[in-house]
Write a protein that holds these residues in place. Structure first.
Motif, PDB file in Angstrom:
ATOM      1  N   ARG A  98       5.859   4.265  -3.351  1.00 37.86           N
ATOM      2  CA  ARG A  98       5.349   2.807  -3.393  1.00 37.86           C
ATOM      3  C   ARG A  98       5.159   2.773  -1.668  1.00 37.86           C
ATOM      4  N   PRO A  99       3.772   2.689  -1.598  1.00 40.53           N
ATOM      5  CA  PRO A  99       3.201   2.653   0.082  1.00 40.53           C
ATOM      6  C   PRO A  99       3.760   1.472   0.574  1.00 40.53           C
ATOM      7  N   LYS A 100       4.284   1.300   2.008  1.00 42.05           N
ATOM      8  CA  LYS A 100       4.451  -0.021   2.457  1.00 42.05           C
ATOM      9  C   LYS A 100       3.582  -0.307   3.741  1.00 42.05           C
ATOM     10  N   PRO A 101       2.453  -0.908   3.346  1.00 43.99           N
ATOM     11  CA  PRO A 101       1.483  -1.072   4.327  1.00 43.99           C
ATOM     12  C   PRO A 101       1.871  -1.610   5.587  1.00 43.99           C
ATOM     13  N   LEU A 102       1.334  -1.397   6.557  1.00 37.95           N
ATOM     14  CA  LEU A 102       1.299  -2.175   7.975  1.00 37.95           C
ATOM     15  C   LEU A 102       0.993  -3.352   7.895  1.00 37.95           C
ATOM     16  N   LYS A 103       1.616  -4.006   8.954  1.00 36.14           N
ATOM     17  CA  LYS A 103       1.041  -5.539   9.201  1.00 36.14           C
ATOM     18  C   LYS A 103      -0.327  -5.562   9.846  1.00 36.14           C
ATOM     19  N   PRO A 104      -1.200  -6.624   9.206  1.00 43.76           N
ATOM     20  CA  PRO A 104      -2.456  -6.715   9.889  1.00 43.76           C
ATOM     21  C   PRO A 104      -2.486  -6.579  11.248  1.00 43.76           C
TER      22      PRO A 104
END
Length: 426
Positions: free
Chosen positions: A334-340
Motif C-alpha cells: 500500500r504505497p504511501k504517497p509523499l505530500k504535495p
C-alpha cells in the motif's frame, strides 16, 4: 544397376529446401554474420592472471552501476565495470522491471542526466512515448516510463564503449586488499582470473558485497521485502508498451549464489504451476528474480523515513529522489504517497561506508532505514546516485583524495556539465 538419382549433397539439399519453402510463400528467418574481435595477446587464455590498472572500478552493472561507469568514463577516468551476469541493466533488464520511476515530481523533472538520457533514447529508438512531466498524475505510476529492456541493455553497452569503459561479464571479486595507491581486487570468472589495481571502487552490487568483503559494517532487516519473478502468460508480451505479470517470491535473498538459486527455482516452479492451472501459453519469463532489498551500508549519514517524507535538503545533497514509501509485505503493498511539493534528496554521506576511504556505493545499498529505502531503491533514484558516485570517484582518482573529501561544489559542477539536476535547483 541402380537407377535412383544420387542424393544431393548437404548444401544442395538446403538450397532446394529453401527455394521450395520460398516458393510456397513461407517466411524464412535470415542469418547475419559478425566477427568477435581477437583478444589482445597480453590477455590470451594462456596467461594465468589478466592484469588491469584503472582509475575507477565499478562492481555491478545494474541500474546504478551502468550509469556510474559511463559517468566516470565521460569524466576522464580510466574505468572498468565488472558484472557477474551477462548484460547491463540489472533490475531494468535481467529482472524485467523495465518501467523505471520516477524522474518527475509535482509537474517538473527532478532527475535527469545520463540515466534519463539512456531511458529517453531507448524509448525514442523503440518508437515509444514519453510521459508529459508537466502534468501531475493522479497516481504515481501513471508517469512511469515504459522501456524496451532489450534495447536498453545494448544501448547501455554502446554508451559504455563510447565512454571508454571496459566491460568484464561473468566475473566477480573474490578478494580486495589495500595497496599503496588504492585497491587490489582479484576477480574470478569461468576460465578467467583477473587482478585489478584501481584508485577508487564504486560498489553497485545491490547488497554492498564489496563493502562487506572489506569488513565494513552493513545492516539489513530480519524480514525483508519479497522479490518478484516477472512473466507473461496467455498473450505475447509487448516490451516497451506494458508491464508483465508479477509473482512474489517471499524470503528471496540476493546475498549469495545459493540463496539466489533458491529464489529463482521457487519463482519458476510457481510460474510453471500457474501455467498448468490456467492452461495458457508461457510467453515471457525473466531469467532472474528481481530483488527489492538486501544489505545496506552503515554510512557516514543515514537517510531516515522522516528525512525522506519531509523532503529534507541535506547539506551535501547530490541527487533528488521521488517515489511513495513503498514497502512490500506478505499482505501486498500500500504505497504511501509523499505530500504535495515534497522532493526527497540523497546526501553524499549516505553513499560512503563509515570510516572508509577510496570507496563509495550507489543504488539500493545506500545507508537508509527500511522505510526510506523502500522509496529510494527505485531505478531513477539509483541512476541519480550512480551518476553522482561516478563523478565523486573520478574526481577523487584525479586529485588523489577520497570521495567524501572532494569539494561538493566540484561534484555539482561536473554533474551539471553532464545534464544532472542538482537538488534545490530543479
Amino acid at each position: 544397376m541402380n537407377d535412383q538419382p544420387a542424393p544431393p549433397d548437404r548444401r544442395n539439399f538446403f538450397q532446394h529446401a529453401m527455394l521450395g519453402t520460398a516458393g510456397a510463400g513461407l517466411a524464412l528467418a535470415s542469418s547475419s554474420h559478425v566477427t568477435v574481435a581477437s583478444e589482445p595477446k597480453e590477455q590470451s587464455t594462456r596467461d594465468p592472471v589478466i592484469a588491469n590498472r584503472v582509475d575507477v572500478l565499478v562492481v555491478g552493472g545494474g541500474t546504478a552501476g551502468t550509469i556510474a561507469a559511463i559517468q566516470a568514463g565521460r569524466a576522464g577516468a580510466k574505468t572498468m565495470l565488472v558484472e557477474r551476469g551477462s548484460q547491463l541493466g540489472g533490475t531494468m533488464t535481467t529482472g524485467g522491471v523495465a518501467f523505471p520511476g520516477l524522474f518527475d515530481a509535482w509537474g517538473k523533472q527532478v532527475i535527469a542526466g545520463i540515466g534519463w538520457e539512456l531511458v529517453r533514447e531507448s524509448v525514442e529508438l523503440d518508437g515509444g512515448e514519453l510521459p508529459n512531466f508537466a502534468k501531475v498524475p493522479q497516481r504515481h505510476w501513471q508517469n512511469q516510463v515504459y522501456t524496451n529492456q532489450f534495447l536498453y541493455a545494448i544501448l547501455a553497452e554502446e554508451k559504455c564503449h563510447k565512454a571508454g569503459v571496459e566491460l568484464a561479464y561473468y566475473e566477480f571479486p573474490q578478494a580486495a586488499t589495500r595497496v599503496a595507491d588504492g585497491w587490489q581486487v582479484d576477480c574470478v570468472g569461468f576460465g578467467t582470473q583477473r587482478r585489478i589495481l584501481c584508485k577508487q571502487i564504486i560498489d553497485c552490487t545491490g547488497g554492498a558485497e564489496v563493502v562487506g568483503m572489506l569488513g565494513f559494517d552493513r545492516l539489513r532487516e530480519e524480514v525483508r521485502q519479497p522479490g518478484s519473478m516477472l512473466f507473461k502468460i496467455g498473450e505475447e508480451h509487448q516490451p516497451g508498451r506494458e508491464q508483465v505479470h508479477r509473482l512474489y517470491v517471499h524470503g528471496a535473498d540476493s546475498s549469495n549464489s545459493r540463496t539466489v538459486t533458491q529464489a529463482n527455482l521457487t519463482g519458476r516452479r510457481s510460474v510453471l504451476a500457474k501455467v498448468r492451472a490456467e492452461k495458457k501459453r508461457l510467453m515471457q519469463l525473466q531469467p532472474e528474480t528481481g530483488f527489492r532489498e538486501s544489505y545496506r551500508i552503515v554510512g557516514e549519514t543515514m537517510v531516515t523515513v522522516n528525512d525522506y517524507t519531509s523532503g529534507r535538503l541535506f547539506d551535501d545533497a547530490i541527487s533528488n529522489a521521488f517515489y511513495p514509501v513503498d514497502l512490500h509485505t506478505k499482505t501486498g503493498v500500500r504505497p504511501k504517497p509523499l505530500k504535495p511539493g515534497t522532493v526527497p534528496t540523497i546526501p553524499l554521506g549516505a553513499l560512503i561506508p563509515k570510516g572508509s576511504r577510496d570507496l563509495i556505493v550507489a543504488g539500493r545499498c545506500l545507508c537508509s532505514d527500511q522505510l526510506a529505502n523502500s522509496g529510494l531503491r527505485v531505478q531513477a533514484s539509483c541512476m541519480g546516485m550512480g551518476q553522482a558516485a561516478g563523478v565523486a570517484a573520478s574526481l577523487a582518482a584525479q586529485t588523489g583524495t577520497t570521495p567524501m573529501e572532494v569539494p561538493l561544489a566540484e561534484i555539482h559542477k561536473v554533474l551539471r556539465e553532464h545534464g544532472a539536476i542538482i537538488p534545490g535547483k530543479a
